[in-house]
Design a protein around this motif. Structure first.
Motif, PDB file in Angstrom:
ATOM      1  N   GLU A  95       0.818  -1.211   0.000  1.00 15.32           N
ATOM      2  CA  GLU A  95       0.000   0.000   0.000  1.00 15.32           C
ATOM      3  C   GLU A  95       0.854   1.265   0.000  1.00 15.32           C
ATOM      4  OE1 GLU A  95      -2.612  -0.660   3.343  1.00 15.32           O
ATOM      5  OE2 GLU A  95      -4.065  -1.753   2.111  1.00 15.32           O
ATOM      6  N   SER A  96       1.988   1.224   0.694  1.00 14.98           N
ATOM      7  CA  SER A  96       2.866   2.401   0.707  1.00 14.98           C
ATOM      8  C   SER A  96       3.495   2.629  -0.666  1.00 14.98           C
ATOM      9  CB  SER A  96       3.949   2.263   1.784  1.00 14.98           C
ATOM     10  OG  SER A  96       4.928   1.330   1.396  1.00 14.98           O
ATOM     11  N   LEU A  97       3.648   1.555  -1.445  1.00 15.16           N
ATOM     12  CA  LEU A  97       4.176   1.673  -2.804  1.00 15.16           C
ATOM     13  C   LEU A  97       3.083   1.994  -3.824  1.00 15.16           C
ATOM     14  CD1 LEU A  97       6.608  -1.398  -2.747  1.00 15.16           C
ATOM     15  CD2 LEU A  97       7.271   1.020  -2.829  1.00 15.16           C
ATOM     16  N   GLY A  98       1.823   1.928  -3.386  1.00 13.55           N
ATOM     17  CA  GLY A  98       0.699   2.205  -4.280  1.00 13.55           C
ATOM     18  C   GLY A  98       0.494   1.128  -5.323  1.00 13.55           C
ATOM     19  N   LEU A  99       0.761  -0.131  -4.958  1.00 11.63           N
ATOM     20  CA  LEU A  99       0.655  -1.243  -5.905  1.00 11.63           C
ATOM     21  C   LEU A  99      -0.597  -2.077  -5.650  1.00 11.63           C
ATOM     22  CD1 LEU A  99       4.345  -2.567  -5.728  1.00 11.63           C
ATOM     23  CD2 LEU A  99       3.361  -1.048  -7.461  1.00 11.63           C
ATOM     24  N   THR A 100      -1.102  -2.693  -6.715  1.00 10.35           N
ATOM     25  CA  THR A 100      -2.155  -3.691  -6.561  1.00 10.35           C
ATOM     26  C   THR A 100      -1.492  -4.992  -6.126  1.00 10.35           C
ATOM     27  OG1 THR A 100      -1.959  -4.493  -8.827  1.00 10.35           O
ATOM     28  CG2 THR A 100      -3.472  -2.627  -8.439  1.00 10.35           C
ATOM     29  N   GLN A 101      -2.300  -5.951  -5.706  1.00 11.75           N
ATOM     30  CA  GLN A 101      -1.726  -7.252  -5.329  1.00 11.75           C
ATOM     31  C   GLN A 101      -1.054  -7.910  -6.526  1.00 11.75           C
ATOM     32  OE1 GLN A 101      -4.885  -9.512  -3.447  1.00 11.75           O
ATOM     33  NE2 GLN A 101      -4.495  -8.550  -1.455  1.00 11.75           N
ATOM     34  N   GLU A 102      -1.651  -7.751  -7.689  1.00 13.21           N
ATOM     35  CA  GLU A 102      -1.070  -8.347  -8.896  1.00 13.21           C
ATOM     36  C   GLU A 102       0.281  -7.711  -9.217  1.00 13.21           C
ATOM     37  OE1 GLU A 102      -2.500  -9.679 -13.364  1.00 13.21           O
ATOM     38  OE2 GLU A 102      -3.868  -8.565 -12.062  1.00 13.21           O
ATOM     39  N   GLU A 103       0.375  -6.401  -9.078  1.00 15.24           N
ATOM     40  CA  GLU A 103       1.646  -5.709  -9.321  1.00 15.24           C
ATOM     41  C   GLU A 103       2.693  -6.128  -8.285  1.00 15.24           C
ATOM     42  OE1 GLU A 103      -0.005  -1.521 -11.275  1.00 15.24           O
ATOM     43  OE2 GLU A 103       0.049  -1.772  -9.086  1.00 15.24           O
ATOM     44  N   MET A 104       2.239  -6.359  -7.067  1.00 17.89           N
ATOM     45  CA  MET A 104       3.162  -6.750  -6.005  1.00 17.89           C
ATOM     46  C   MET A 104       3.776  -8.124  -6.265  1.00 17.89           C
ATOM     47  SD  MET A 104       4.391  -5.564  -3.130  1.00 17.89           S
ATOM     48  CE  MET A 104       4.860  -5.890  -1.436  1.00 17.89           C
ATOM     49  N   THR A 105       2.968  -9.028  -6.801  1.00 18.85           N
ATOM     50  CA  THR A 105       3.474 -10.397  -7.002  1.00 18.85           C
ATOM     51  C   THR A 105       4.416 -10.513  -8.189  1.00 18.85           C
ATOM     52  OG1 THR A 105       1.579 -11.031  -8.370  1.00 18.85           O
ATOM     53  CG2 THR A 105       1.413 -11.426  -5.980  1.00 18.85           C
ATOM     54  N   LYS A 106       4.265  -9.656  -9.196  1.00 18.91           N
ATOM     55  CA  LYS A 106       5.161  -9.642 -10.376  1.00 18.91           C
ATOM     56  C   LYS A 106       5.431 -11.043 -10.930  1.00 18.91           C
ATOM     57  CE  LYS A 106       6.966  -5.342 -10.811  1.00 18.91           C
ATOM     58  NZ  LYS A 106       7.419  -4.611 -11.922  1.00 18.91           N
ATOM     59  N   ASN A 107       4.404 -11.874 -10.989  1.00 16.56           N
ATOM     60  CA  ASN A 107       4.519 -13.254 -11.480  1.00 16.56           C
ATOM     61  C   ASN A 107       5.435 -14.137 -10.624  1.00 16.56           C
ATOM     62  OD1 ASN A 107       2.782 -12.760 -13.694  1.00 16.56           O
ATOM     63  ND2 ASN A 107       4.492 -11.864 -14.831  1.00 16.56           N
ATOM     64  N   ILE A 108       5.730 -13.709  -9.429  1.00 15.11           N
ATOM     65  CA  ILE A 108       6.551 -14.524  -8.526  1.00 15.11           C
ATOM     66  C   ILE A 108       5.690 -15.627  -7.928  1.00 15.11           C
ATOM     67  CG2 ILE A 108       7.880 -14.503  -6.364  1.00 15.11           C
ATOM     68  CD1 ILE A 108       8.568 -11.507  -7.138  1.00 15.11           C
ATOM     69  N   ILE A 109       4.499 -15.248  -7.485  1.00 10.13           N
ATOM     70  CA  ILE A 109       3.510 -16.213  -7.004  1.00 10.13           C
ATOM     71  C   ILE A 109       2.152 -15.796  -7.557  1.00 10.13           C
ATOM     72  CG2 ILE A 109       4.703 -16.895  -4.874  1.00 10.13           C
ATOM     73  CD1 ILE A 109       3.027 -14.898  -3.335  1.00 10.13           C
ATOM     74  N   GLN A 110       1.167 -16.693  -7.473  1.00 10.95           N
ATOM     75  CA  GLN A 110      -0.161 -16.369  -7.982  1.00 10.95           C
ATOM     76  C   GLN A 110      -0.821 -15.328  -7.086  1.00 10.95           C
ATOM     77  OE1 GLN A 110      -2.383 -19.991  -8.369  1.00 10.95           O
ATOM     78  NE2 GLN A 110      -1.293 -20.601 -10.229  1.00 10.95           N
TER      79      GLN A 110
END
Length: 200
Positions: free
Chosen positions: A12-27
């Motif tokens: 949230e501090s980075l302003g990212l969605t969960q999908e952006e946070m995972t960056k294809n690392i995990i589902q």
């Protein structure tokens, strides 16, 4: 704070969605459950996420430390901070109060020994330390299989040098320096501890 809560805060501090946070690392579905403390995350995936988003690992670990540390270890950490503050302000009463609380801990034997030596040195009463206590400290140190690689044994040596005979100390320091000269890839925390030992 849990790992999931800490990840959510960082995201949230980075302003990212969960999908952006995972960056294809995990589902994303798995990540969502991690944030809600329903599922865990592997160390490999956690560090990939942290490094991908340039999240300070030390700060992240510090924020979750109390959740994953025993109550006794949390108490010991607080007592160590209080004792350092008491030493820094030369507050003899506070130092002795901290020592009494440290000695009441169920575990943390190495911390107890380090505190005993520190307070005896602070009071100028090191020569009054019982022979039995001295022997127990040396025995505890000798119980470590690979003491040159163990941060607790290095702390014990750094803080309790005065209980070793000169011959024991010479042998241990020679062995330590020879060991650390052989290779260059030691963690910074161990190098710092070796430097403290050499300075002492």
């Amino acid at each position: 704070m849990t790992i999931g809560e800490a990840l959510k805060r960082e995201r949230e501090s980075l302003g990212l969605t969960q999908e952006e946070m995972t960056k294809n690392i995990i589902q994303k579905s798995h990540y969502s459950k991690i944030e809600r403390n329903i599922e865990g995350i592997s160390a490999d995936s956690l560090f990939k996420i942290l490094f991908t988003h340039h999240i300070d690992v030390d700060e992240f670990l510090e924020s979750i430390k109390d959740t994953y540390t025993s109550k006794e270890d949390v108490k010991a950490g607080l007592l160590e901070k209080r004792m350092m503050n008491a030493f820094n302000t030369s507050n003899t009463e506070a130092v002795k109060k901290c020592l009494a609380e440290i000695l009441e801990l169920d575990e943390n034997l190495i911390f107890k020994y380090r505190a005993l030596i520190a307070v005896a040195t602070f009071d100028g009463n090191l020569d009054q330390l019982s022979e039995n206590t001295r022997k127990n400290i040396v025995k505890k140190f000798n119980d470590f299989n690979n003491w040159v690689e163990n941060i607790d044994s290095l702390r014990l040596l750094a803080n309790c040098m005065s209980v070793f005979t000169q011959a024991q100390l010479d042998n241990n320091i020679d062995y330590l320096l020879n060991y650390y000269r052989k290779k260059d890839d030691h963690p910074e925390i161990k190098i710092e501890r070796v430097a403290i030992i050499c300075n002492n």
